[in-house]
Design an enzyme around this catalytic site. Structure first.
Site, mmCIF file in Angstrom:
data_model
loop_
_atom_site.group_PDB
_atom_site.id
_atom_site.type_symbol
_atom_site.label_atom_id
_atom_site.label_comp_id
_atom_site.label_asym_id
_atom_site.label_seq_id
_atom_site.Cartn_x
_atom_site.Cartn_y
_atom_site.Cartn_z
ATOM 1 N N GLY A 46 -93.309 43.708 75.942
ATOM 2 C CA GLY A 46 -93.231 43.413 77.368
ATOM 3 C C GLY A 46 -92.182 42.352 77.620
ATOM 4 N N GLN A 51 -88.333 35.311 82.273
ATOM 5 C CA GLN A 51 -87.977 35.028 80.875
ATOM 6 C C GLN A 51 -86.471 35.183 80.612
ATOM 7 O OE1 GLN A 51 -91.297 37.691 79.251
ATOM 8 N NE2 GLN A 51 -91.237 36.086 77.729
ATOM 9 N N CYS A 95 -95.545 35.477 72.472
ATOM 10 C CA CYS A 95 -94.679 35.452 73.657
ATOM 11 C C CYS A 95 -93.240 35.283 73.180
ATOM 12 C CB CYS A 95 -95.072 34.295 74.569
ATOM 13 S SG CYS A 95 -94.071 34.188 76.065
ATOM 14 N N LEU A 96 -92.345 36.082 73.742
ATOM 15 C CA LEU A 96 -90.941 35.995 73.316
ATOM 16 C C LEU A 96 -90.332 34.661 73.723
ATOM 17 C CD1 LEU A 96 -89.835 39.658 74.144
ATOM 18 C CD2 LEU A 96 -90.395 38.703 71.893
ATOM 19 N N HIS A 137 -100.533 39.516 80.804
ATOM 20 C CA HIS A 137 -99.646 38.477 80.256
ATOM 21 C C HIS A 137 -98.333 38.449 81.061
ATOM 22 C CE1 HIS A 137 -97.699 36.476 76.568
ATOM 23 N NE2 HIS A 137 -96.646 36.838 77.295
ATOM 24 N N GLU A 138 -97.798 39.642 81.373
ATOM 25 C CA GLU A 138 -96.512 39.700 82.094
ATOM 26 C C GLU A 138 -96.672 39.249 83.545
ATOM 27 O OE1 GLU A 138 -94.080 39.907 80.253
ATOM 28 O OE2 GLU A 138 -95.070 40.777 78.511
ATOM 29 N N HIS A 141 -96.557 35.620 83.816
ATOM 30 C CA HIS A 141 -95.189 35.066 83.801
ATOM 31 C C HIS A 141 -94.627 34.979 85.224
ATOM 32 C CE1 HIS A 141 -93.891 34.443 79.669
ATOM 33 N NE2 HIS A 141 -94.287 35.628 79.286
HETATM 34 O O1 K1U Z 1 -93.935 38.574 77.568
HETATM 35 C C1 K1U Z 1 -93.586 38.422 76.408
HETATM 36 O O2 K1U Z 1 -93.263 37.322 76.002
HETATM 37 C C2 K1U Z 1 -93.565 39.595 75.466
HETATM 38 C C3 K1U Z 1 -94.773 39.622 74.553
HETATM 39 C C4 K1U Z 1 -95.853 40.462 75.205
HETATM 40 C C5 K1U Z 1 -97.249 40.334 74.684
HETATM 41 C C6 K1U Z 1 -97.552 40.300 73.334
HETATM 42 C C7 K1U Z 1 -98.847 40.211 72.902
HETATM 43 C C8 K1U Z 1 -99.864 40.180 73.810
HETATM 44 C C9 K1U Z 1 -99.585 40.196 75.145
HETATM 45 C C10 K1U Z 1 -98.273 40.300 75.586
HETATM 46 C C11 K1U Z 1 -94.341 40.233 73.217
HETATM 47 O O3 K1U Z 1 -93.913 41.344 73.177
HETATM 48 S S1 K1U Z 1 -94.495 39.273 71.796
HETATM 49 C C12 K1U Z 1 -93.975 40.375 70.488
HETATM 50 C C13 K1U Z 1 -94.994 41.406 70.131
HETATM 51 O O4 K1U Z 1 -96.126 41.318 70.521
HETATM 52 C C14 K1U Z 1 -94.607 42.567 69.300
HETATM 53 C C15 K1U Z 1 -93.361 42.699 68.769
HETATM 54 C C16 K1U Z 1 -93.034 43.808 67.975
HETATM 55 C C17 K1U Z 1 -93.962 44.773 67.724
HETATM 56 C C18 K1U Z 1 -95.228 44.660 68.239
HETATM 57 C C19 K1U Z 1 -95.558 43.553 69.032
HETATM 58 ZN ZN ZN Z 2 -94.659 36.059 77.312
#
Ligand code: K1U
Ligand code: ZN
Length: 173
Positions: A46, A51, A95-96, A137-138, A141
């Site tokens: 996401g 972001q 979270c990225l 989560h999004e 943000h």
């Molecule tokens: O919003 C963001 O920062 C993105 C975030 C979204 C998220 C992750 C986990 C739970 C709720 C929301 C991410 O994508 S973090 C990376 C991640 O979860 C992932 C990366 C590669 C493969 C699978 C998952």
């Molecule tokens: Zn996030």
């Protein structure tokens, strides 16, 4: 398509409430394509506009994880949670904007969401599982809220300090 840089916490732009999108313009379509490319490149499941430093209410998601299953890139504008389940679910979120930090967050396990699509129409969908966690989560943000805001102050402070250190190191490199 451009891969945009992702802001790292702490950054004042991640704490602001984002503005609604009023019209689907070429600039909005370009932003959606850039956000999807940035999310897949990260990689993530996401991404929300704040972001990448854009303070409007656009999120993108693709929570398809199974190898061989078709990707499902989604672009949601002005998303609103219009219903939540009583049942809660705990997921270890990341979270990225807070790289390499993970913590359990409890949220409704299922949600109904309404949003404006790139086709200019209103859409509604019932989300479950990882999709439900990710869409909440999004949307957080867009309201200036990060998953660490659900944690105990001490744990939140510890993560924030780690991120400050990471940003200092990146600035020096
Ligand atoms: O919003 C963001 O920062 C993105 C975030 C979204 C998220 C992750 C986990 C739970 C709720 C929301 C991410 O994508 S973090 C990376 C991640 O979860 C992932 C990366 C590669 C493969 C699978 C998952
Ligand atoms: Zn996030």
């Amino acid at each position: 398509m451009t891969i945009r840089s992702i802001l790292i916490h702490p950054d004042p732009r991640l704490k602001k409430e984002a503005e609604p999108i009023t019209e689907v313009t070429d600039a909005v379509r370009l932003q959606a394509n850039d956000m999807l490319a940035t999310m897949y490149d990260a990689p993530g499941i996401g991404l929300a506009a704040p972001q990448i430093g854009v303070l409007n209410r656009m999120i993108v998601m693709d929570c398809v994880k199974e190898d061989g299953e078709a990707a499902r890139p989604m672009v949601l504008m002005n998303p609103e949670v219009i219903g939540i389940s009583e049942e809660l679910n705990t997921y270890e979120e990341g979270c990225l904007s807070i790289p390499e930090q993970y913590a359990d967050v409890e949220r409704p396990s299922e949600v109904d969401v309404r949003w404006l699509g790139l086709d200019g129409a209103l859409h509604e969908e019932h989300f479950t599982g990882l999709w439900a966690t990710c869409v909440q989560h999004e949307i957080d943000h867009l309201n200036g809220k990060l998953f660490i805001d659900y944690l105990r102050p001490l744990k939140r402070q510890m993560i924030t300090r780690k991120m400050q250190k990471l940003k200092r190191e990146k600035a020096r490199a």
